[in-house]
Design a protein around this motif. Structure first.
Motif, PDB file in Angstrom:
ATOM      1  N   THR A  37      -8.513  -0.035   6.150  1.00 56.38           N
ATOM      2  CA  THR A  37      -7.890  -0.539   4.725  1.00 56.38           C
ATOM      3  C   THR A  37      -6.391  -1.002   4.622  1.00 56.38           C
ATOM      4  O   THR A  37      -6.068  -1.843   4.911  1.00 56.38           O
ATOM      5  N   ASP A  38      -5.906   0.400   5.912  1.00 54.38           N
ATOM      6  CA  ASP A  38      -5.078   0.149   5.641  1.00 54.38           C
ATOM      7  C   ASP A  38      -4.001  -0.532   6.911  1.00 54.38           C
ATOM      8  O   ASP A  38      -2.372  -2.019   6.365  1.00 54.38           O
ATOM      9  N   VAL A  39      -4.472  -1.576   7.403  1.00 49.75           N
ATOM     10  CA  VAL A  39      -4.410  -2.333   8.859  1.00 49.75           C
ATOM     11  C   VAL A  39      -4.809  -4.040   7.960  1.00 49.75           C
ATOM     12  O   VAL A  39      -3.692  -4.474   8.218  1.00 49.75           O
ATOM     13  N   GLU A  40      -5.739  -3.747   7.183  1.00 53.53           N
ATOM     14  CA  GLU A  40      -6.083  -5.070   7.001  1.00 53.53           C
ATOM     15  C   GLU A  40      -5.359  -5.950   5.741  1.00 53.53           C
ATOM     16  O   GLU A  40      -4.882  -6.098   5.756  1.00 53.53           O
ATOM     17  N   THR A  41      -5.068  -4.604   5.315  1.00 55.15           N
ATOM     18  CA  THR A  41      -3.826  -4.797   4.067  1.00 55.15           C
ATOM     19  C   THR A  41      -2.055  -4.892   4.335  1.00 55.15           C
ATOM     20  O   THR A  41      -1.661  -6.373   3.940  1.00 55.15           O
ATOM     21  N   ALA A  42      -1.983  -3.789   4.942  1.00 50.04           N
ATOM     22  CA  ALA A  42      -0.861  -4.312   6.058  1.00 50.04           C
ATOM     23  C   ALA A  42      -0.585  -6.464   6.184  1.00 50.04           C
ATOM     24  O   ALA A  42       0.526  -6.748   6.119  1.00 50.04           O
ATOM     25  N   THR A  43      -1.566  -6.064   7.382  1.00 51.64           N
ATOM     26  CA  THR A  43      -1.537  -7.274   7.849  1.00 51.64           C
ATOM     27  C   THR A  43      -1.444  -8.631   7.473  1.00 51.64           C
ATOM     28  O   THR A  43      -1.208  -9.582   6.774  1.00 51.64           O
ATOM     29  N   ALA A  44      -2.426  -8.775   5.859  1.00 56.06           N
ATOM     30  CA  ALA A  44      -2.429  -9.653   5.117  1.00 56.06           C
ATOM     31  C   ALA A  44      -1.129  -9.942   4.148  1.00 56.06           C
ATOM     32  O   ALA A  44      -1.024 -11.029   4.095  1.00 56.06           O
ATOM     33  N   VAL A  45      -0.873  -8.448   4.099  1.00 61.89           N
ATOM     34  CA  VAL A  45       0.452  -8.928   3.552  1.00 61.89           C
ATOM     35  C   VAL A  45       1.753  -9.715   4.489  1.00 61.89           C
ATOM     36  O   VAL A  45       2.653 -10.699   4.068  1.00 61.89           O
ATOM     37  N   GLU A 139       4.936  -0.216  -2.551  1.00 56.60           N
ATOM     38  CA  GLU A 139       6.102   0.092  -3.099  1.00 56.60           C
ATOM     39  C   GLU A 139       6.325  -1.298  -3.865  1.00 56.60           C
ATOM     40  O   GLU A 139       8.113  -0.707  -4.141  1.00 56.60           O
ATOM     41  N   GLY A 140       5.955  -2.727  -3.246  1.00 59.45           N
ATOM     42  CA  GLY A 140       6.627  -3.661  -3.433  1.00 59.45           C
ATOM     43  C   GLY A 140       6.225  -4.122  -4.962  1.00 59.45           C
ATOM     44  O   GLY A 140       6.409  -6.188  -4.768  1.00 59.45           O
ATOM     45  N   VAL A 141       4.891  -3.705  -5.233  1.00 63.96           N
ATOM     46  CA  VAL A 141       4.446  -4.554  -6.104  1.00 63.96           C
ATOM     47  C   VAL A 141       4.875  -4.517  -7.973  1.00 63.96           C
ATOM     48  O   VAL A 141       3.997  -3.828  -8.010  1.00 63.96           O
ATOM     49  N   GLY A 142       6.228  -3.317  -8.265  1.00 67.34           N
ATOM     50  CA  GLY A 142       6.738  -3.263  -9.369  1.00 67.34           C
ATOM     51  C   GLY A 142       6.315  -2.181  -9.523  1.00 67.34           C
ATOM     52  O   GLY A 142       5.808  -1.450  -9.100  1.00 67.34           O
ATOM     53  N   ASP A 143       5.835  -2.067 -11.217  1.00 68.73           N
ATOM     54  CA  ASP A 143       5.529  -1.048 -11.327  1.00 68.73           C
ATOM     55  C   ASP A 143       3.630  -0.631 -11.400  1.00 68.73           C
ATOM     56  O   ASP A 143       3.713   1.317 -11.295  1.00 68.73           O
ATOM     57  N   GLN A 144       2.777  -1.253 -10.498  1.00 72.00           N
ATOM     58  CA  GLN A 144       2.024  -1.491 -10.159  1.00 72.00           C
ATOM     59  C   GLN A 144       1.625   0.174  -9.003  1.00 72.00           C
ATOM     60  O   GLN A 144       0.361   0.302  -8.884  1.00 72.00           O
ATOM     61  N   ARG A 215      -6.587  -8.703  -9.609  1.00 75.11           N
ATOM     62  CA  ARG A 215      -5.561  -8.138  -9.458  1.00 75.11           C
ATOM     63  C   ARG A 215      -4.716  -8.336  -8.351  1.00 75.11           C
ATOM     64  O   ARG A 215      -3.914  -8.127  -7.725  1.00 75.11           O
ATOM     65  N   GLY A 216      -6.104  -8.233  -7.725  1.00 73.69           N
ATOM     66  CA  GLY A 216      -5.113  -8.373  -5.266  1.00 73.69           C
ATOM     67  C   GLY A 216      -4.420  -9.323  -5.684  1.00 73.69           C
ATOM     68  O   GLY A 216      -3.976  -9.270  -4.673  1.00 73.69           O
ATOM     69  N   GLU A 217      -4.584 -10.495  -6.042  1.00 77.01           N
ATOM     70  CA  GLU A 217      -4.466 -11.777  -5.632  1.00 77.01           C
ATOM     71  C   GLU A 217      -2.673 -11.342  -6.246  1.00 77.01           C
ATOM     72  O   GLU A 217      -2.154 -11.711  -5.307  1.00 77.01           O
ATOM     73  N   GLU A 218      -2.303 -11.134  -7.627  1.00 75.52           N
ATOM     74  CA  GLU A 218      -1.490 -10.768  -7.795  1.00 75.52           C
ATOM     75  C   GLU A 218      -0.407  -9.981  -7.423  1.00 75.52           C
ATOM     76  O   GLU A 218       0.626  -9.588  -6.934  1.00 75.52           O
ATOM     77  N   LEU A 219      -1.611  -8.682  -6.417  1.00 77.82           N
ATOM     78  CA  LEU A 219      -0.894  -7.949  -5.973  1.00 77.82           C
ATOM     79  C   LEU A 219      -0.748  -8.718  -4.372  1.00 77.82           C
ATOM     80  O   LEU A 219       0.401  -7.869  -3.965  1.00 77.82           O
ATOM     81  N   LEU A 220      -1.397  -9.236  -3.728  1.00 74.63           N
ATOM     82  CA  LEU A 220      -0.895 -10.174  -2.523  1.00 74.63           C
ATOM     83  C   LEU A 220      -0.070 -10.567  -2.923  1.00 74.63           C
ATOM     84  O   LEU A 220       1.936 -10.408  -2.238  1.00 74.63           O
ATOM     85  N   ALA A 221       0.725 -11.223  -4.138  1.00 76.44           N
ATOM     86  CA  ALA A 221       1.370 -12.277  -4.131  1.00 76.44           C
ATOM     87  C   ALA A 221       3.104 -11.483  -4.462  1.00 76.44           C
ATOM     88  O   ALA A 221       4.399 -11.700  -3.985  1.00 76.44           O
ATOM     89  N   LEU A 222       3.046 -10.387  -5.227  1.00 81.14           N
ATOM     90  CA  LEU A 222       3.575  -9.718  -5.570  1.00 81.14           C
ATOM     91  C   LEU A 222       4.460  -8.643  -4.092  1.00 81.14           C
ATOM     92  O   LEU A 222       5.314  -8.836  -3.563  1.00 81.14           O
ATOM     93  N   ALA A 223       4.048  -8.376  -3.387  1.00 82.54           N
ATOM     94  CA  ALA A 223       3.943  -7.730  -1.697  1.00 82.54           C
ATOM     95  C   ALA A 223       4.825  -8.811  -1.066  1.00 82.54           C
ATOM     96  O   ALA A 223       5.840  -8.404  -0.546  1.00 82.54           O
ATOM     97  N   SER A 224       3.889  -9.968  -1.645  1.00 82.29           N
ATOM     98  CA  SER A 224       4.452 -10.521  -0.088  1.00 82.29           C
ATOM     99  C   SER A 224       5.439 -11.363  -0.493  1.00 82.29           C
ATOM    100  O   SER A 224       6.572 -11.876   0.247  1.00 82.29           O
ATOM    101  N   ALA A 225       5.863 -11.630  -2.028  1.00 82.47           N
ATOM    102  CA  ALA A 225       6.967 -11.925  -2.598  1.00 82.47           C
ATOM    103  C   ALA A 225       8.516 -11.358  -2.351  1.00 82.47           C
ATOM    104  O   ALA A 225       9.355 -11.743  -1.886  1.00 82.47           O
ATOM    105  N   ALA A 226       8.651  -9.706  -2.135  1.00 82.38           N
ATOM    106  CA  ALA A 226       9.418  -8.918  -1.826  1.00 82.38           C
ATOM    107  C   ALA A 226       9.521  -8.727  -0.902  1.00 82.38           C
ATOM    108  O   ALA A 226      10.971  -8.598  -0.126  1.00 82.38           O
TER     109      ALA A 226
END
Length: 245
Positions: A37-45, A139-144, A215-226
């Motif tokens: 999971t942690d590899v997949e999410t970091a790579t996606a961002v 840490e880059g997804v705001g209050d979420q 929610r995942g779509e929103e998280l990816l947008a927030l994390a990648s924008a940051a």
């Protein structure tokens, strides 16, 4: 450009000094989410940010094993010592810098890596011919970020968006039933628990059902924008060190 997909001649033609180095972990994420999971999410961002950035960015292959001994009671979890992890990150950054990609953001997907990444990136900036900055996507997804948990809402949501086939949807109820409400066992603002098995029956913290695909779509947008904002700051930053006082 992702180095794993490029030839050496492709890499040689890239005109940038920016690189992203995803780092994660191979560790339990409950009965419903994969060990990677942690590899997949970091790579996606990292990949989303590289595509959104107005300029070229090199994306290095992810470092898949991190500091995760706290999950050792759950089968399949792998870990290395903090010293080994710091050395691997430092030497990987050095090899990127050798090719001219000497402004590096280490994109992290695992909370257990955070202290060591802060230390090694400071060491790189002080002593090596490179500049490295750690960035942890949740840490880059705001209050979420307060809903992070473990195998909980945020990680489940992001995987449902970027790699939906990896979530075992038929095990969500099982994941919820054995989950802890929060990470650790806290008394007087001190966590008494050393390992996750001390406070969670199946490795999950938080309710994965709250992690929808939307929610995942929103998280990816927030994390990648940051991360894009961070890349722009690093690209334009004067890296000349201060004079000794």
């Amino acid at each position: 450009m992702h180095l794993s997909d490029a030839t050496w001649t492709d890499a040689d033609s890239v005109d940038t000094d920016l690189a992203l180095l995803p780092v994660g972990s191979t560790e339990q994420h409950g009965p419903h989410a994969p060990l990677g999971t942690d590899v997949e999410t970091a790579t996606a961002v990292a990949e989303a940010a590289s595509e959104a950035y107005d300029g070229e960015v090199v994306v290095a292959p992810a470092i898949p094993v991190g500091i995760a001994e706290e999950h050792r009671h759950f089968s399949g979890t792998l870990w290395v010592s903090p010293d080994t992890f710091r050395s691997y990150v430092r030497e990987t950054v050095a090899s990127l810098a050798y090719h001219g990609w000497d402004r590096v953001v280490v994109v992290n997907g695992h909370g257990g890596n955070v202290p060591a990444l802060g230390e090694v990136c400071a060491t790189i900036c002080r002593h090596d011919a490179a500049n490295a900055v750690p960035y942890t996507w949740f840490e880059g997804v705001g209050d979420q970020r307060h809903d992070m948990g473990h195998g909980g809402p945020l990680e489940t949501a992001l995987l449902r968006w970027v790699e939906p086939d990896l979530i075992r949807e038929d095990r969500i109820d099982e994941a919820r039933e054995g989950a802890a409400e929060r990470w650790g066992e806290w008394v007087s603002r001190v966590n008494l628990a050393v390992d996750s098995a001390e406070f969670t029956e199946n490795g999950v913290v938080g309710d994965p059902e709250e992690g929808s695909k939307e929610r995942g779509e929103e998280l990816l947008a927030l994390a990648s924008a940051a991360l894009v904002e961070l890349l722009a700051a690093i690209e334009g930053r004067d890296l000349t060190g201060p004079e000794r006082r």
